[in-house]
Scaffold this motif. Structure first.
Motif, PDB file in Angstrom:
ATOM      1  N   THR A 158       0.963  -0.640   0.508  1.00  0.00           N
ATOM      2  CA  THR A 158      -0.177   0.374   0.027  1.00  0.00           C
ATOM      3  C   THR A 158       1.322   1.122  -0.694  1.00  0.00           C
ATOM      4  N   VAL A 159       0.441   2.194  -0.892  1.00  0.00           N
ATOM      5  CA  VAL A 159       1.681   3.238  -1.402  1.00  0.00           C
ATOM      6  C   VAL A 159       0.915   4.194  -1.763  1.00  0.00           C
ATOM      7  N   ASP A 160       1.615   5.559  -2.058  1.00  0.00           N
ATOM      8  CA  ASP A 160       0.862   6.815  -1.842  1.00  0.00           C
ATOM      9  C   ASP A 160       0.401   6.914  -2.999  1.00  0.00           C
ATOM     10  N   GLY A 161      -0.252   7.234  -4.200  1.00  0.00           N
ATOM     11  CA  GLY A 161      -0.618   6.779  -5.549  1.00  0.00           C
ATOM     12  C   GLY A 161       0.064   7.911  -6.263  1.00  0.00           C
ATOM     13  N   ARG A 162       0.890   9.240  -4.933  1.00  0.00           N
ATOM     14  CA  ARG A 162       1.425  10.502  -6.299  1.00  0.00           C
ATOM     15  C   ARG A 162       2.971   9.790  -6.260  1.00  0.00           C
ATOM     16  N   ASP A 163       2.941   9.227  -5.536  1.00  0.00           N
ATOM     17  CA  ASP A 163       4.440   8.562  -5.572  1.00  0.00           C
ATOM     18  C   ASP A 163       5.498   8.110  -6.687  1.00  0.00           C
ATOM     19  N   HIS A 164       5.593   8.373  -7.176  1.00  0.00           N
ATOM     20  CA  HIS A 164       7.007   7.638  -8.248  1.00  0.00           C
ATOM     21  C   HIS A 164       7.668   6.436  -8.287  1.00  0.00           C
ATOM     22  N   ALA A 165       8.448   6.605  -7.181  1.00  0.00           N
ATOM     23  CA  ALA A 165       9.304   6.361  -6.623  1.00  0.00           C
ATOM     24  C   ALA A 165       9.150   5.565  -6.293  1.00  0.00           C
ATOM     25  N   ALA A 166       7.774   5.398  -4.818  1.00  0.00           N
ATOM     26  CA  ALA A 166       6.887   4.576  -4.158  1.00  0.00           C
ATOM     27  C   ALA A 166       6.135   3.590  -5.182  1.00  0.00           C
ATOM     28  N   LEU A 167       5.890   3.658  -5.982  1.00  0.00           N
ATOM     29  CA  LEU A 167       5.168   2.821  -6.950  1.00  0.00           C
ATOM     30  C   LEU A 167       5.530   2.301  -7.105  1.00  0.00           C
ATOM     31  N   TYR A 168       7.567   2.391  -8.440  1.00  0.00           N
ATOM     32  CA  TYR A 168       7.949   1.477  -8.887  1.00  0.00           C
ATOM     33  C   TYR A 168       8.216   0.657  -7.686  1.00  0.00           C
ATOM     34  N   GLU A 169       9.071   1.265  -6.215  1.00  0.00           N
ATOM     35  CA  GLU A 169       9.110  -0.318  -5.966  1.00  0.00           C
ATOM     36  C   GLU A 169       8.090  -1.151  -5.516  1.00  0.00           C
ATOM     37  N   ALA A 170       7.591  -0.993  -5.700  1.00  0.00           N
ATOM     38  CA  ALA A 170       6.542  -1.672  -4.825  1.00  0.00           C
ATOM     39  C   ALA A 170       5.321  -2.913  -5.843  1.00  0.00           C
ATOM     40  N   PHE A 171       5.785  -1.558  -7.544  1.00  0.00           N
ATOM     41  CA  PHE A 171       5.198  -2.003  -8.366  1.00  0.00           C
ATOM     42  C   PHE A 171       6.076  -3.423  -8.648  1.00  0.00           C
ATOM     43  N   THR A 172       7.787  -3.248  -8.568  1.00  0.00           N
ATOM     44  CA  THR A 172       8.654  -4.843  -8.506  1.00  0.00           C
ATOM     45  C   THR A 172       9.281  -5.550  -8.260  1.00  0.00           C
ATOM     46  N   ALA A 173       8.655  -5.456  -6.664  1.00  0.00           N
ATOM     47  CA  ALA A 173       8.759  -6.308  -5.301  1.00  0.00           C
ATOM     48  C   ALA A 173       8.744  -7.260  -5.468  1.00  0.00           C
ATOM     49  N   PRO A 174       9.262  -8.598  -5.335  1.00  0.00           N
ATOM     50  CA  PRO A 174       9.621 -10.587  -6.118  1.00  0.00           C
ATOM     51  C   PRO A 174       8.295 -10.299  -4.947  1.00  0.00           C
ATOM     52  N   HIS A 175       7.556 -11.488  -5.440  1.00  0.00           N
ATOM     53  CA  HIS A 175       5.797 -12.098  -4.603  1.00  0.00           C
ATOM     54  C   HIS A 175       5.932 -13.621  -5.476  1.00  0.00           C
ATOM     55  N   PRO A 176       7.339 -14.370  -5.556  1.00  0.00           N
ATOM     56  CA  PRO A 176       6.998 -15.858  -5.712  1.00  0.00           C
ATOM     57  C   PRO A 176       5.735 -16.563  -5.252  1.00  0.00           C
ATOM     58  N   GLY A 177       5.448 -17.191  -5.764  1.00  0.00           N
ATOM     59  CA  GLY A 177       4.271 -18.364  -6.117  1.00  0.00           C
ATOM     60  C   GLY A 177       3.283 -17.316  -5.593  1.00  0.00           C
ATOM     61  N   ARG A 178       3.301 -16.341  -5.786  1.00  0.00           N
ATOM     62  CA  ARG A 178       1.930 -15.234  -5.473  1.00  0.00           C
ATOM     63  C   ARG A 178       1.756 -13.982  -6.062  1.00  0.00           C
TER      64      ARG A 178
END
Length: 232
Positions: free
Chosen positions: A198-218
């Motif tokens: 869950t991140v600030d939807g205006r923060d590009h750095a936070a969005l990118y980090e959340a979008f690219t976070a690893p999530h193996p198997g899920r």
């Protein structure tokens, strides 16, 4: 017809201003602007020349009501010509008040009724898995109010149980959902075996980090919080 792809984020307001009319739904559009930009600028593996490539990433816009930001980003990235924008919503324009996958280059689905995009994304991810295509990612952008629809509840439950780890959902949260759950939106996905952020939807750095976070198997869900719809 001229298509250029040299626009930056700062040019998006100008591109959006080219679209006029009584049904712009500009708040619905601007709520998705930063999410869409970060996805198309830094995350999605799809380009105007690869919209039919088998190994492309798939992006499904379920929150299609008020698609001005989507069209602006597609124009900025060269999927559609800028000169299409002033005709937005007119009878003979390919840019309708909901995107049409037959008319808009790069659009994967035609949006409409709430609650369809996530189930379609689940089907897309499952279909790619069945074909042995493990590289393409499937992304779907939904609004928080769509989570009121039972079709999404079923899709969330199935995707988690099936371990569809190439599936990614972005929920733009502008506090318009009717049926909130304890723990917020992310808790609903976590209960069904999804990875979440869950991140600030205006923060590009936070969005990118959340979008690219690893999530193996899920499968992975990102809740992008923006200004409440009724707080304008």
């Amino acid at each position: 017809m001229t298509i250029t792809a040299d626009h930056g984020y700062d040019d998006l307001p100008r591109l959006m201003s080219l679209m006029t009319g009584d049904e712009k739904h500009s708040f619905a559009a601007t709520s998705t602007l930063d999410v869409l930009w970060v996805l198309y600028d830094r995350v999605l593996d799809v380009t105007p020349g690869r919209t039919e490539a088998v190994d492309r990433d798939r992006f499904l816009l379920s929150k299609g009501h008020g698609p001005m930001a989507y069209y602006a980003v597609l124009a900025a990235k060269g999927f559609v010509p800028e000169e299409w924008l002033p005709g937005f919503g007119s009878y003979d324009s390919p840019l309708g008040h909901h995107p049409d996958r037959v008319l808009v280059p790069g659009a994967e689905i035609g949006s409409g009724s709430l609650g369809h995009g996530l189930p379609l994304a689940v089907g897309s991810a499952l279909g790619l898995r069945a074909q042995g295509l493990t590289d393409p990612a499937v992304w779907v952008l939904i609004g928080d109010a769509e989570l009121d629809e039972g079709s999404n509840h079923e899709a969330i439950a199935y995707a988690g149980a099936a371990g569809l780890d190439r599936l990614h959902t972005v929920v733009v949260d502008n506090a318009s959902a009717s049926h909130a759950l304890p723990g917020g939106i992310a808790a609903r996905f976590e209960a069904a075996n999804w990875s979440t952020a869950t991140v600030d939807g205006r923060d590009h750095a936070a969005l990118y980090e959340a979008f690219t976070a690893p999530h193996p198997g899920r499968p992975h869900a990102v809740v992008a919080r923006v200004e409440p719809k009724n707080a304008r």
